[in-house]
Design an enzyme around this catalytic site. Structure first.
Site, PDB file in Angstrom:
ATOM      1  N   LYS A  66      -4.244  70.783  10.210  1.00  0.00           N
ATOM      2  CA  LYS A  66      -3.959  72.141  11.007  1.00  0.00           C
ATOM      3  C   LYS A  66      -4.601  71.574  12.128  1.00  0.00           C
ATOM      4  CE  LYS A  66      -2.077  74.627   9.722  1.00  0.00           C
ATOM      5  NZ  LYS A  66      -0.598  74.567   9.879  1.00  0.00           N
ATOM      6  N   HIS A 127      -3.946  62.290   6.962  1.00  0.00           N
ATOM      7  CA  HIS A 127      -5.041  62.909   7.170  1.00  0.00           C
ATOM      8  C   HIS A 127      -6.177  62.144   6.442  1.00  0.00           C
ATOM      9  CE1 HIS A 127      -3.209  66.500   8.595  1.00  0.00           C
ATOM     10  NE2 HIS A 127      -2.546  66.621   7.464  1.00  0.00           N
ATOM     11  N   SER A 157      -6.693  78.374  11.374  1.00  0.00           N
ATOM     12  CA  SER A 157      -5.306  78.241  11.144  1.00  0.00           C
ATOM     13  C   SER A 157      -5.046  77.540   9.453  1.00  0.00           C
ATOM     14  CB  SER A 157      -4.985  76.934  12.236  1.00  0.00           C
ATOM     15  OG  SER A 157      -3.474  76.521  11.831  1.00  0.00           O
TER      16      SER A 157
END
Length: 262
Positions: A66, A127, A157
């Site tokens: 995010k 990630h 978020s």
């Protein structure tokens, strides 16, 4: 929906289908001490990932979930398409740790790794922590771009993403999510510029990403964290930054006092 996006959207829909009926506790599994969603990641894929043969012209986008990486993927895809007209879009999930392990393996069905079949330049997102990245990324000197975002906006978020994606179990409250986030348990050319605005990307999100598209691109603004953080939570995260990053070169680059404090 454009035909070249169909296979990609199908993969996302498969992941959403796997989420149906599972609990928050069942959603995550741990691999080498880090939690990952069982809907898109597996131990087998992590083990096969080391077979990835990075290319010098690969673009590896690294970020915490995010932080805007999906937006950047859209911009880079558009730049590539503008430069190389007619370049086919990859049908693989862009995140190297996601998907089935067969994309990194040779089998009777796939005589060539599926990842090797993607034309250059490839966009590879992740990630993963630095230590978990395939060694070939560094050996072959692929291009690496690291994305940072105000961590308070990132938290908000992530919270909305988690609670709005279809089928994925939700947190009962912001406070519950914040507690787990702080504990390390939450896990994601002018013509081009005109199409790269957040609103332009958001308008095409459902076509590009399917059912999850409108959730991936929610607001695209700075400072939204102020709408959910309590003053105590604000101070807690400031203290966490001070303990972990203040005084480091990375901490200085983030300009935390300028962008992340009220």
């Amino acid at each position: 929906m454009a035909e070249e996006n169909k296979a990609f959207v199908d993969e996302i829909n498969k992941a959403l289908a796997k989420s149906e009926g599972i609990t928050l506790k069942e959603l995550l599994f741990s691999y080498r001490g880090t939690p990952y969603p069982v809907t898109v990641c597996s131990t087998e894929t992590f083990q096969a990932l080391e077979n990835l043969e990075a290319r010098r012209d690969d673009m590896v986008l690294v970020s915490y979930p995010k932080c805007g990486v999906n937006w950047l993927i859209q911009i880079l895809n558009d730049l590539i398409f503008t430069t190389i007209q007619g370049k086919p879009v990859s049908t693989e999930l862009p995140f190297i740790e996601c998907g089935d392990p067969d994309k990194y393996q040779v089998s009777k069905k796939n005589l060539l790794q599926r990842m090797k079949q993607i034309l250059s330049p490839r966009i590879l997102a992740t990630h993963l922590n630095y230590d978990f990245l395939p060694k070939s990324i560094f050996k072959n000197k692929a291009k690496i771009l690291v994305l940072f975002r105000n961590r308070k906006d990132t938290a908000v978020s992530f919270f909305h993403f988690h609670n709005n994606v279809p089928n994925i179990p939700s947190y009962s409250s912001w406070d519950e999510f914040f507690s787990e986030f702080m504990n390390g348990k939450a896990e994601q050319i002018q013509s081009v510029a005109d199409r790269a605005t957040f609103q332009a990307v958001k308008n095409k999100a459902q076509e590009t990403y399917g059912a999850v598209g409108t959730v991936l691109f929610r607001k695209g603004i700075v400072g939204d964290w102020k709408n959910l953080f309590t003053e105590a939570q604000n101070q807690e995260m400031d203290a966490k930054f001070k303990a972990c990053l203040e005084g480091t070169k990375l901490g200085a680059k983030l300009k935390y006092d300028v962008y992340c404090k009220t």
